[in-house]
Design an enzyme around this catalytic site. Structure first.
Site, PDB file in Angstrom:
ATOM      1  N   ASP A  86       0.809  -1.348   0.092  1.00 38.04           N
ATOM      2  CA  ASP A  86      -0.109   0.187   0.045  1.00 38.04           C
ATOM      3  C   ASP A  86       0.883   1.254  -0.098  1.00 38.04           C
ATOM      4  O   ASP A  86       0.410   2.263   0.816  1.00 38.04           O
ATOM      5  CB  ASP A  86      -1.009   0.045   1.399  1.00 38.04           C
ATOM      6  CG  ASP A  86      -1.982  -1.215   1.145  1.00 38.04           C
ATOM      7  OD1 ASP A  86      -1.918  -1.970   0.429  1.00 38.04           O
ATOM      8  OD2 ASP A  86      -2.706  -1.286   2.115  1.00 38.04           O
ATOM      9  N   GLU A 141      -4.902  -0.735  -1.374  1.00 40.67           N
ATOM     10  CA  GLU A 141      -5.865  -0.774  -0.865  1.00 40.67           C
ATOM     11  C   GLU A 141      -6.903  -0.088  -1.556  1.00 40.67           C
ATOM     12  O   GLU A 141      -6.619   1.080  -1.644  1.00 40.67           O
ATOM     13  CB  GLU A 141      -6.042  -0.241   0.626  1.00 40.67           C
ATOM     14  CG  GLU A 141      -7.317  -0.441   1.352  1.00 40.67           C
ATOM     15  CD  GLU A 141      -7.168  -0.222   2.991  1.00 40.67           C
ATOM     16  OE1 GLU A 141      -5.856  -0.056   3.333  1.00 40.67           O
ATOM     17  OE2 GLU A 141      -8.083   0.371   3.654  1.00 40.67           O
ATOM     18  N   LYS A 189      -6.880  -4.953  -3.172  1.00 42.83           N
ATOM     19  CA  LYS A 189      -7.490  -5.481  -1.990  1.00 42.83           C
ATOM     20  C   LYS A 189      -8.494  -4.473  -1.085  1.00 42.83           C
ATOM     21  O   LYS A 189      -8.280  -3.487  -1.041  1.00 42.83           O
ATOM     22  CB  LYS A 189      -6.653  -6.097  -0.956  1.00 42.83           C
ATOM     23  CG  LYS A 189      -5.639  -4.835  -0.392  1.00 42.83           C
ATOM     24  CD  LYS A 189      -4.478  -5.427   0.477  1.00 42.83           C
ATOM     25  CE  LYS A 189      -3.471  -4.330   1.176  1.00 42.83           C
ATOM     26  NZ  LYS A 189      -4.490  -3.584   2.027  1.00 42.83           N
ATOM     27  N   LYS A 196      -7.632  -4.632   4.982  1.00 44.09           N
ATOM     28  CA  LYS A 196      -6.422  -4.492   5.435  1.00 44.09           C
ATOM     29  C   LYS A 196      -5.381  -5.727   5.048  1.00 44.09           C
ATOM     30  O   LYS A 196      -4.443  -5.212   4.784  1.00 44.09           O
ATOM     31  CB  LYS A 196      -6.312  -4.215   7.027  1.00 44.09           C
ATOM     32  CG  LYS A 196      -7.349  -3.246   7.428  1.00 44.09           C
ATOM     33  CD  LYS A 196      -7.162  -1.504   6.603  1.00 44.09           C
ATOM     34  CE  LYS A 196      -7.945  -0.656   7.213  1.00 44.09           C
ATOM     35  NZ  LYS A 196      -8.175   0.240   6.279  1.00 44.09           N
ATOM     36  N   VAL A 215       3.379   0.365   4.156  1.00 46.70           N
ATOM     37  CA  VAL A 215       2.566   1.060   5.292  1.00 46.70           C
ATOM     38  C   VAL A 215       1.061   0.591   5.293  1.00 46.70           C
ATOM     39  O   VAL A 215       0.688   0.053   4.437  1.00 46.70           O
ATOM     40  CB  VAL A 215       2.527   2.498   4.978  1.00 46.70           C
ATOM     41  CG1 VAL A 215       3.973   3.120   4.825  1.00 46.70           C
ATOM     42  CG2 VAL A 215       1.736   2.927   3.663  1.00 46.70           C
ATOM     43  N   THR A 216       0.646   0.683   6.576  1.00 45.90           N
ATOM     44  CA  THR A 216       1.234   1.013   7.913  1.00 45.90           C
ATOM     45  C   THR A 216       1.671  -0.165   8.721  1.00 45.90           C
ATOM     46  O   THR A 216       0.768  -1.285   8.443  1.00 45.90           O
ATOM     47  CB  THR A 216       0.342   2.022   8.709  1.00 45.90           C
ATOM     48  OG1 THR A 216      -1.002   1.476   9.201  1.00 45.90           O
ATOM     49  CG2 THR A 216      -0.077   3.290   7.930  1.00 45.90           C
ATOM     50  N   CYS A 266      -2.287  -2.570   7.720  1.00 44.34           N
ATOM     51  CA  CYS A 266      -1.866  -3.570   6.551  1.00 44.34           C
ATOM     52  C   CYS A 266      -0.838  -4.598   6.679  1.00 44.34           C
ATOM     53  O   CYS A 266      -0.793  -5.689   5.997  1.00 44.34           O
ATOM     54  CB  CYS A 266      -2.278  -2.457   5.421  1.00 44.34           C
ATOM     55  SG  CYS A 266      -3.871  -1.966   5.100  1.00 44.34           S
ATOM     56  N   GLN A 291       7.950 -14.295  21.261  1.00 43.63           N
ATOM     57  CA  GLN A 291       7.846 -15.775  21.682  1.00 43.63           C
ATOM     58  C   GLN A 291       8.614 -16.673  20.759  1.00 43.63           C
ATOM     59  O   GLN A 291       8.085 -17.564  20.051  1.00 43.63           O
ATOM     60  CB  GLN A 291       6.185 -16.090  21.725  1.00 43.63           C
ATOM     61  CG  GLN A 291       5.418 -15.412  22.723  1.00 43.63           C
ATOM     62  CD  GLN A 291       4.147 -15.577  22.722  1.00 43.63           C
ATOM     63  OE1 GLN A 291       3.599 -16.741  22.803  1.00 43.63           O
ATOM     64  NE2 GLN A 291       3.345 -14.603  22.112  1.00 43.63           N
TER      65      GLN A 291
END
Ligand code: TIU
Length: 228
Positions: free
Chosen positions: A25, A73, A130, A133, A158-159, A163, A203
């Site tokens: 995007d 987007e 799309k 997001k 971005v961002t 997204c 993790q």
């Protein structure tokens, strides 16, 4: 396959067409005044500093003939692909579909919806339009990746927390080895970028890895080290 220094530990980086650069995007709607990001009340200048890094990665991938995926987007002119929950969100300024300084906000084909000129896709590059997001939601991205035998994805754009993060999470659940480029992604809120990268990589790499563009470029083009 070379491994590169990454967080939280080394990342195995294919140097062939199993590896794709994903550019999320990088549109005028997010990076310039008068677009969607601006309409939501954001400081668009926060995003502009990554353009040279993303361009350098794009040029590296192009020079090596490796796959590049751009996302946009966008919504159709009749807004039939924009749910009311998205249409009605915001701070009371211009909404999706309203007339803005660069055409209708977040509508496919309008000037403001285009990718910024520095990163204009080439004809042989994949462009995913799309409505959400995440780039896997209501698009052909997954089938394209399968057809092209792409297994490893490097995320830029971005961002970071919207997204980019959504798409990286969608990709991770589909089995892709994902790495976010720290200096190739930006948020309107710098602290959100930092937190997002920490969350994605915590993790033991629950969603994936992060690294700087330098690590990737040097692994792909060893002579880049000598030139830099
Ligand atoms: N508002 C915001 O931070 N982002 C978006 O609406 N879309 C993307 O992240 N591309």
């Amino acid at each position: 396959m070379p491994s590169i220094a990454a967080y939280p530990y080394d990342y195995e980086l294919p140097t062939d067409s199993k590896l794709a650069l994903v550019i999320i995007d990088m549109q005028r709607d997010f990076l310039e005044y008068g677009g969607f990001g601006d309409a939501l009340g954001n400081d668009v200048t926060q995003l502009q500093s990554i353009v040279p890094t993303v361009k350098k990665l794009l040029e590296t991938f192009r020079s090596l003939n490796l796959p590049v995926i751009h996302t946009i987007e966008a919504h159709t002119a009749d807004l039939s692909d924009c749910p009311p929950s998205k249409l009605n969100r915001g701070k009371g300024g211009l909404k999706i579909g309203d007339q803005g300084a660069m055409g209708r906000i977040l509508i496919a084909g309008e000037d403001g919806n285009n990718i910024i000129s520095e990163l204009t896709p080439l004809d042989n590059e994949i462009v995913i339009i799309k409505p959400g997001k995440g780039a896997f939601c209501r698009t052909d991205l997954e089938s394209i990746l399968q057809k092209e035998n792409i297994t490893h994805l490097l995320f830029t754009g971005v961002t970071t927390e919207v997204c980019v993060q959504t798409t990286m999470r969608e990709a991770n659940d589909r089995g892709y080895e994902c790495l976010i480029i720290e200096d190739g992604t930006a948020s309107y809120f710098p602290e959100f970028k930092t937190s997002t990268i920490e969350m994605l990589c915590a993790q033991g790499g629950i969603i994936g890895w992060s690294a700087n563009s330098k690590q990737v470029i040097e692994a792909l083009v060893p002579q880049a080290m000598a030139i830099a």
